[in-house]
Design a protein around this motif. Structure first.
Motif, PDB file in Angstrom:
ATOM      1  N   TYR A  83       0.848  -1.177   0.000  1.00 16.26           N
ATOM      2  CA  TYR A  83       0.000   0.000   0.000  1.00 16.26           C
ATOM      3  C   TYR A  83       0.884   1.227   0.000  1.00 16.26           C
ATOM      4  O   TYR A  83       2.064   1.173   0.247  1.00 16.26           O
ATOM      5  CB  TYR A  83      -0.972   0.011   1.182  1.00 16.26           C
ATOM      6  CG  TYR A  83      -0.322  -0.127   2.532  1.00 16.26           C
ATOM      7  CD1 TYR A  83       0.033   0.984   3.279  1.00 16.26           C
ATOM      8  CD2 TYR A  83      -0.083  -1.390   3.065  1.00 16.26           C
ATOM      9  CE1 TYR A  83       0.608   0.832   4.513  1.00 16.26           C
ATOM     10  CE2 TYR A  83       0.498  -1.536   4.305  1.00 16.26           C
ATOM     11  CZ  TYR A  83       0.844  -0.416   5.024  1.00 16.26           C
ATOM     12  OH  TYR A  83       1.420  -0.557   6.245  1.00 16.26           O
ATOM     13  N   LYS A  84       0.287   2.369  -0.295  1.00 17.92           N
ATOM     14  CA  LYS A  84       1.012   3.621  -0.361  1.00 17.92           C
ATOM     15  C   LYS A  84       0.423   4.585   0.655  1.00 17.92           C
ATOM     16  O   LYS A  84      -0.786   4.645   0.834  1.00 17.92           O
ATOM     17  CB  LYS A  84       0.874   4.270  -1.740  1.00 17.92           C
ATOM     18  CG  LYS A  84       1.356   3.402  -2.848  1.00 17.92           C
ATOM     19  CD  LYS A  84       2.804   3.625  -3.046  1.00 17.92           C
ATOM     20  CE  LYS A  84       3.275   2.767  -4.181  1.00 17.92           C
ATOM     21  NZ  LYS A  84       4.565   2.266  -4.018  1.00 17.92           N
ATOM     22  N   TYR A 105       5.127 -16.594  -1.969  1.00 18.57           N
ATOM     23  CA  TYR A 105       5.229 -15.277  -1.333  1.00 18.57           C
ATOM     24  C   TYR A 105       3.841 -14.673  -1.141  1.00 18.57           C
ATOM     25  O   TYR A 105       3.555 -14.064  -0.109  1.00 18.57           O
ATOM     26  CB  TYR A 105       6.125 -14.353  -2.151  1.00 18.57           C
ATOM     27  CG  TYR A 105       6.400 -13.057  -1.446  1.00 18.57           C
ATOM     28  CD1 TYR A 105       7.150 -13.032  -0.271  1.00 18.57           C
ATOM     29  CD2 TYR A 105       5.910 -11.858  -1.930  1.00 18.57           C
ATOM     30  CE1 TYR A 105       7.405 -11.850   0.397  1.00 18.57           C
ATOM     31  CE2 TYR A 105       6.161 -10.670  -1.271  1.00 18.57           C
ATOM     32  CZ  TYR A 105       6.906 -10.672  -0.109  1.00 18.57           C
ATOM     33  OH  TYR A 105       7.148  -9.494   0.546  1.00 18.57           O
ATOM     34  N   ALA A 106       2.949 -14.850  -2.112  1.00 19.71           N
ATOM     35  CA  ALA A 106       1.585 -14.352  -1.981  1.00 19.71           C
ATOM     36  C   ALA A 106       0.883 -15.026  -0.803  1.00 19.71           C
ATOM     37  O   ALA A 106       0.149 -14.372  -0.042  1.00 19.71           O
ATOM     38  CB  ALA A 106       0.815 -14.583  -3.282  1.00 19.71           C
ATOM     39  N   HIS A 113       0.213 -13.168   6.754  1.00 17.65           N
ATOM     40  CA  HIS A 113       0.784 -12.160   7.648  1.00 17.65           C
ATOM     41  C   HIS A 113       0.235 -10.772   7.383  1.00 17.65           C
ATOM     42  O   HIS A 113       0.853  -9.774   7.763  1.00 17.65           O
ATOM     43  CB  HIS A 113       2.315 -12.165   7.512  1.00 17.65           C
ATOM     44  CG  HIS A 113       2.935 -13.441   7.975  1.00 17.65           C
ATOM     45  ND1 HIS A 113       3.131 -14.505   7.130  1.00 17.65           N
ATOM     46  CD2 HIS A 113       3.357 -13.837   9.198  1.00 17.65           C
ATOM     47  CE1 HIS A 113       3.661 -15.507   7.810  1.00 17.65           C
ATOM     48  NE2 HIS A 113       3.812 -15.136   9.064  1.00 17.65           N
ATOM     49  N   LYS A 114      -0.919 -10.677   6.757  1.00 25.05           N
ATOM     50  CA  LYS A 114      -1.472  -9.363   6.388  1.00 25.05           C
ATOM     51  C   LYS A 114      -1.762  -8.486   7.595  1.00 25.05           C
ATOM     52  O   LYS A 114      -1.717  -7.267   7.482  1.00 25.05           O
ATOM     53  CB  LYS A 114      -2.703  -9.532   5.516  1.00 25.05           C
ATOM     54  CG  LYS A 114      -3.874 -10.193   6.175  1.00 25.05           C
ATOM     55  CD  LYS A 114      -4.997 -10.390   5.198  1.00 25.05           C
ATOM     56  CE  LYS A 114      -6.086 -11.255   5.826  1.00 25.05           C
ATOM     57  NZ  LYS A 114      -7.070 -11.642   4.830  1.00 25.05           N
ATOM     58  N   GLU A 115      -2.011  -9.066   8.740  1.00 19.93           N
ATOM     59  CA  GLU A 115      -2.301  -8.292   9.938  1.00 19.93           C
ATOM     60  C   GLU A 115      -1.064  -7.547  10.426  1.00 19.93           C
ATOM     61  O   GLU A 115      -1.191  -6.508  11.072  1.00 19.93           O
ATOM     62  CB  GLU A 115      -2.847  -9.186  11.054  1.00 19.93           C
ATOM     63  CG  GLU A 115      -4.132  -9.913  10.678  1.00 19.93           C
ATOM     64  CD  GLU A 115      -5.262  -8.965  10.300  1.00 19.93           C
ATOM     65  OE1 GLU A 115      -5.385  -7.911  10.941  1.00 19.93           O
ATOM     66  OE2 GLU A 115      -5.992  -9.278   9.351  1.00 19.93           O
ATOM     67  N   THR A 116       0.114  -8.050  10.145  1.00 19.83           N
ATOM     68  CA  THR A 116       1.348  -7.414  10.616  1.00 19.83           C
ATOM     69  C   THR A 116       1.984  -6.520   9.572  1.00 19.83           C
ATOM     70  O   THR A 116       2.999  -5.884   9.858  1.00 19.83           O
ATOM     71  CB  THR A 116       2.367  -8.481  11.075  1.00 19.83           C
ATOM     72  OG1 THR A 116       2.669  -9.338   9.976  1.00 19.83           O
ATOM     73  CG2 THR A 116       1.834  -9.276  12.235  1.00 19.83           C
TER      74      THR A 116
END
Length: 144
Positions: free
Chosen positions: A23-24, A133-134, A140-143
């Motif tokens: 994300y940016k 990797y995806a 681990h999207k929460e971190t």
């Protein structure tokens, strides 16, 4: 501030790098068109000369745009939008959203182009690494 993750894939003597921009985040200090143009260029690790060549401009024009000495014309803005896969309203400061849908599409296109340059065996290993990797990112999207 830009947040991104790099993923290294090793194939014999070659190293392939895939940058996954999760994300940016753009700070308030990026309030001018020149600031946004410079930030996009730096995110791609391009020099002013390299970008000028890609956009069929001169390095001096790029410098003038980035330092807000000259405002780019409509054609230059369109070329920037196409090259960086972003929207004009972001460049012009009307919207702070970079448009992650376009960024995701651009990343997918980069992965496909890289894979297509490899032999069949290496292509399968490469795509498997990307898939793993995806999965890692999803878990681990929460971190992130």
């Amino acid at each position: 501030m830009s947040i991104f993750y790099s993923f290294w894939i090793f194939y014999e003597h070659n190293i392939l790098i895939i940058e996954f921009f999760s994300y940016k985040i753009y700070n308030d200090d990026m309030n001018t068109l020149g600031d946004r143009l410079k930030s996009l260029r730096k995110e791609r690790h391009l020099t002013q000369s390299e970008l000028a060549e890609e956009l069929h401009l001169t390095r001096h024009q790029i410098s003038n745009y980035e330092t807000n000495q000259v405002e780019p014309g409509l054609e230059a803005i369109i070329n920037y939008c196409k090259f960086f896969n972003t929207r004009a309203d972001f460049l012009l400061g009307l919207d702070e959203d970079y448009d992650n849908a376009n960024l995701e599409q651009h990343t997918i296109q980069q992965i496909v182009r890289s894979a297509n340059r490899l032999s069949s065996e290496k292509k399968n290993r490469y795509l498997n690494q990307v898939r793993l990797y995806a999965i890692f990112l999803e878990r681990h999207k929460e971190t992130l």
